[in-house]
Enzyme design. Structure first.
Site: not given
Length: 354
Positions: A125, A148, A168, A172
């Site tokens: 990405q 990270d 959003e 994760h």
């Protein structure tokens, strides 16, 4: 389509992190997902990124809709709203946590003229974000790095950004406290953090099998190790030191057009002529043709092995996101605007730094 920065092994192993049945998905499964969240998220996005772009564009998020409002316009308005609440302006250095392929970062840079750095733990990405940004002639103001979530302060340094936002993405992270704590460290004193968070609402009760099934389906379908509640997010923000300035579940507004309508596959609900093509991809026929195309591409090696299975997971995601939205058990846009509050000692007094 390229596979140069994607791992076929991660993609093919993605679905193994869950038990297919929510009844049998237990603490051991959950702990394994949280422990290996980096592999889980990378496996998901290595397989799902181009499917996202095909079905959703370059901004991987939901939003509110007004009657007659075009899909792409609504996504941009959602991003502008967050930028305005954060008071983004020229000269500010801003961090986008979990930037995807950079759609929101580019849009918010155009809107505010701020300098934005996107961070993402998925190299595929990041590479796509850089190429798209170069084509948009925005590389002087928008950049992307691999990093990270849980080590942001190590990578960027403390007090290094005027504002930070996440759209959003922080769902994760293995813990809300961990990611919010890193964001707190990276903000300058008085800096603002804005987040659209994925949460189960106060109406969600994990002791009810249907409720647990919906959360489990969202996890499997969207690469999330563990769905958490509004209360958990609020508690974590306060625990790491943030002052909450604004809190609202935008999905709870009485909008005549629900946030999940593009996932329903009902062409009659399309708001514009062009949006028919967006909704069509989520119809039974649209999903059939898309998945068969992915199957063929996988067979000839143009996408990593396992991409088809990730596509099947996206179908699960659509089903349970819609169910969660209809029953008000899930929101993809719990909005918080919070401030880093710091104090310093002067003449034996504590002075608030804002």
């Amino acid at each position: 389509m390229g596979v140069e920065t994607r791992s076929a092994a991660r993609v093919s192993n993605y679905t193994k992190f869950w038990h297919k049945s929510s009844k049998d998905d237990n603490e051991a499964h959950r702990s394994g997902r949280l422990e290996k969240y980096t592999d889980l998220v990378n496996g998901y996005y290595d397989g799902a990124t181009e499917l996202y772009e095909f079905g959703w564009g370059e901004s991987f998020h939901f939003c509110r809709f007004y009657k007659g409002e075009a899909f792409i316009q609504a996504l941009a308005r959602h991003e502008h709203y967050l930028a305005s609440l954060l008071n983004l302006r020229p000269g500010m250095k801003v961090l986008d946590v979990g930037c995807g392929v950079g759609g929101p970062a580019r849009e918010m840079a155009r809107f505010s003229d701020a300098t934005i750095v996107g961070v993402n733990n998925n190299q595929y990405q990041v590479d796509r974000a850089r190429r798209k940004t170069a084509r948009a002639a925005l590389s002087d103001r928008v950049s992307f790095v691999k990093g990270d979530f849980m080590k942001l302060s190590e990578q960027f340094g403390e007090a290094s950004f005027d504002a930070i936002y996440a759209i959003e993405a922080t769902c994760h992270a293995p813990t809300f406290e961990g990611i919010y704590g890193e964001i707190y460290k990276c903000l300058k004193p008085g800096g603002l953090f804005g987040v659209y968070e994925w949460c189960m609402t106060d109406a969600w009760d994990p002791s009810i099998p249907e409720h647990k099934e919906i959360a489990h389906g969202i996890e499997i379908g969207d690469g999330i190790a563990e769905m958490r509640t509004l209360a958990a997010a609020r508690k974590a923000l306060k625990a790491v030191g943030f002052e909450i300035l604004h809190e609202e579940d935008l999905a709870d507004r009485p909008d005549p057009v629900p946030w999940y309508y593009p996932l329903e596959g009902d062409i009659l609900k399309s708001q514009t002529l062009w949006d028919i093509f967006t909704v069509m991809r989520m119809t039974t026929v649209g999903k059939f043709f898309t998945q068969n195309a992915v199957w063929g591409l996988e067979k000839v090696g143009l996408v990593p092995k396992g991409t088809y299975d990730v596509g099947e997971s996206l179908k699960i995601a659509a089903k349970y996101l819609v169910a969660g939205g209809q029953k008000k058990l899930f929101t993809p846009m719990a909005l918080w605007i919070v401030r880093k509050v710091c104090f310093r000692k002067t003449d034996r007094r504590l002075v608030l730094i804002t």
